[in-house]
Design an enzyme around this catalytic site. Structure first.
Site, short mmCIF file in Angstrom:
data_model
loop_
_atom_site.label_atom_id
_atom_site.label_comp_id
_atom_site.label_asym_id
_atom_site.label_seq_id
_atom_site.Cartn_x
_atom_site.Cartn_y
_atom_site.Cartn_z
N ASP A 1 26.91 65.63 -1.72
CA ASP A 1 26.67 64.82 -0.67
C ASP A 1 27.50 63.54 -0.66
O ASP A 1 27.45 62.77 -1.80
CB ASP A 1 25.13 64.44 -0.35
CG ASP A 1 24.82 63.79 0.74
OD1 ASP A 1 25.24 64.38 1.73
OD2 ASP A 1 24.31 62.47 0.76
N GLU B 1 31.52 67.26 -0.05
CA GLU B 1 31.57 66.41 1.50
C GLU B 1 32.12 65.01 1.43
O GLU B 1 31.50 64.07 0.96
CB GLU B 1 29.88 66.28 2.04
CG GLU B 1 29.95 65.82 3.53
CD GLU B 1 29.03 64.77 3.74
OE1 GLU B 1 28.94 64.50 5.02
OE2 GLU B 1 28.58 64.14 3.03
C1 BGC Z 1 24.42 64.46 4.82
C2 BGC Z 1 23.59 63.98 6.00
C3 BGC Z 1 22.97 62.83 5.34
C4 BGC Z 1 23.93 61.72 4.72
C5 BGC Z 1 23.02 60.90 3.84
C6 BGC Z 1 25.44 63.37 4.81
O1 BGC Z 1 26.63 63.66 4.56
O2 BGC Z 1 25.12 65.74 5.29
O3 BGC Z 1 22.64 64.74 6.49
O4 BGC Z 1 22.19 62.04 6.44
O5 BGC Z 1 24.64 62.40 3.88
O6 BGC Z 1 22.66 61.62 2.73
#
Ligand code: BGC
Ligand code: MG
Length: 545
Positions: free
Chosen positions: A213, A278
């Site tokens: 993340d 991500e």
């Molecule tokens: C996740 C989100 C989240 C954020 C903070 C993002 O990249 O996919 O759902 O709100 O990270 O952790």
């Protein structure tokens, strides 16, 4: 019902992720086994046979760790335990054992950029004094202005508003997301050691990979320099630069040191353990730096998701993605939807048009080489729920910006006549968000075995993708074909076997000729002359052997 995919449990292939179809499970909305209206690990376990029948290779589970759930679990208070709402560690072990026995791999979500404000480290930091060791694990700073009454800089939260919150003794702490998600100080050796240990904890429990993340966020520029504008000063949100420009809190070179330390840990486990980032970076070239034999295996490419419904737009993002994957030596990832974005049925126009296009886009995506990520419910053709009552919305971004991601997080309809359509056990009417009445016809049971349903389309496409020599694994480069304006057509081949994917984005029906016999189509084809009429907003795969 379609025949089950013929495969041995967990093929021992270290490169499985290069061509996998990964199904994203948004845990609290997938299946609720204990009847509290919230999805859970036991619910997933009970639905594993469905996922195997669907024909996916792996599941990515969104965070199920101990959390106050301010941001749907992306606010973790204990990285080594399961939130009671979702079950226990024993439930996790049982679930992963069953998944592996069915040949399904499990990817878990790691949230290293920030913890929950309920994490023991942050509690200790609040209880300690400015300048203390406890505060150093986070990003505490003195404010500006005569009394330190102004935030340390102009940074803005991705969820809107200032990225700083002031604590009782006057210091400020950084949170790039909600105030309940304080950012960690990744220059602190204890933070690094902790997460390396967390990786091992889940690897030891058998996970096959991690979705990282905010993988671009952990390192902030030295000195915490201003961006120079924000919505308070110029009305322009800093988050507009995501994926387009440089920000002092994202994509700093030093972040790569973290992944270079993680990779040997992943590699020290057998069976091809992987990580997908991500990450958002200014250019595709900078995004590519997260990928490689000494860093992460993949990064999501969101360009495909952002492509508009036009041949040029798709062609451009596909060509760019394929060219990059050749350069970095790692496969492209294709994504149409996830838990943060409006579902693609709705993005493509909603209603019948949106559904038609979404079905065609699925055939486009699944014919491409690389790894495809599906978001739960897209195989049912679920649209975004646009009319959720405001008081039920839980996305923390909603309160700050008025934008909410809840509409793509409505629980999955499984069966039955009444909401929540089998999401919870028989006789139980709870679900944390209500499903619309129109979803009765979209449930898994309503679509199973129904020729032409979206679910059967996905099943057929996934089976062919798995078994067809021109699509299986990483075989078959993409060769574009000239099929007329507004028609995307490419072929992939293995020896004499050729598979052609044609997508009609032209706005008028077109005749497709010379690609062989159709083996799957998103809409009914009619024979015409020697060829086939491909309807508007439809796609089909043709085969010649
Ligand atoms: C996740 C989100 C989240 C954020 C903070 C993002 O990249 O996919 O759902 O709100 O990270 O952790
Ligand atoms: Mg439950």
């Amino acid at each position: 019902m379609t025949a089950a995919i013929n495969r041995t449990p967990l093929a021992s292939d270290d490169d499985w992720w290069r061509s996998a179809v990964v199904y994203q499970v948004y845990v609290r909305s997938f299946a609720d086994a204990n009847g509290d209206g919230v999805g859970d690990l036991q619910g997933i376990r009970e639905r594993l046979p469905y996922l195997r029948e669907l024909g996916v290779d792996a599941l990515w589970l969104t965070p199920f760790f101990t959390s106050p759930q301010i941001d749907g679990g992306y606010d973790v208070a204990d990285y080594r335990d399961v939130d009671p709402m979702f079950g226990t560690l024993a439930d996790f072990d049982a679930m992963i054992t069953d998944a592996h026995a069915l040949g399904l791999r499990i990817i878990v979500d790691l949230v290293p950029n920030h913890t929950s404000s309920a994490h023991p480290w942050f509690r200790a930091a609040l209880a300690a004094r400015p300048g203390s060791a406890e505060r150093e694990r986070y990003l505490f700073a003195d404010g500006k202005g005569e009394q330190g009454e102004l935030p340390p800089n102009d940074w803005e939260s991705i969820f809107g508003g200032p990225a700083w919150t002031r604590v009782a003794d006057g210091q400020w702490y950084l949170h790039l997301f909600d105030p309940a998600q304080p950012d960690l100080n990744w220059r602190h050796p204890e933070v690094r050691a902790e997460f390396e240990d967390v990786l091992r904890f889940w690897l030891d429990r058998g996970v096959d990979g991690f979705r990282i993340d905010v993988a671009h966020g952990m390192i902030k520029a030295e000195g915490l320099p201003d961006v120079g504008f924000n919505s308070m000063t110029t009305g322009r949100r800093q988050s507009e630069l995501l994926g387009k420009g440089r920000l002092p809190y994202f994509d700093q070179d030093e972040v790569h040191d973290i992944y270079r330390a993680w990779r040997p840990i992943l590699d020290s486990y057998p069976g091809g353990r992987m990580a997908v980032a991500e990450a958002w970076a200014e250019t595709p070239q900078r995004l590519a730096r997260y990928i490689g034999p000494d860093e992460l295996h993949q990064a999501f490419s969101f360009d495909f998701l952002d492509a508009t419904w036009s041949a040029d737009s798709f062609r451009k993002v596909i060509d760019t993605a394929l060219a990059e994957s050749t350069i970095v030596g790692a496969p492209t990832t294709w994504v149409l939807s996830n838990h943060d974005r409006q579902r693609h049925v709705t993005r493509y126009g909603d209603g019948e048009v949106g559904l038609r296009r979404a079905r065609a886009a699925a055939l486009l995506m699944l014919a491409l080489p690389g790894c495809a990520y599906l978001y739960q419910g897209e195989e049912l053709g679920l649209p975004e729920v646009l009319d959720l009552p405001d008081e039920l919305r839980q996305d923390p971004a909603f309160l700050r910006t008025g934008e909410s991601r809840d509409g793509c997080r409505v629980p999955i309809p499984w069966s039955g006549e009444l909401a929540p359509y089998g999401f919870s056990p028989e006789g139980c009417e709870l679900s944390w968000l209500p499903a619309p009445a129109t979803w009765r016809a979209l449930s898994v049971a309503a679509q199973t075995g129904v020729p032409g349903s979206t679910l059967e389309l996905y099943r057929a496409a996934l089976r062919i993708r798995h078994e067809h020599p021109a699509l299986a694994g990483t075989a078959g480069a993409v060769t574009w074909l000239e099929a007329g304006p507004g028609v995307l057509a490419f072929r992939r081949s293995a020896g004499d076997t050729v598979l052609t994917c044609a997508v009609n984005v032209s706005g008028a029906e077109v005749v497709i000729d010379g690609y062989g016999r159709p083996i799957v189509a998103s809409a009914e084809l009619t024979e015409q002359g020697g060829g086939h009429l491909l309807p508007v907003d439809a796609a089909a795969w043709f085969e010649r052997r």
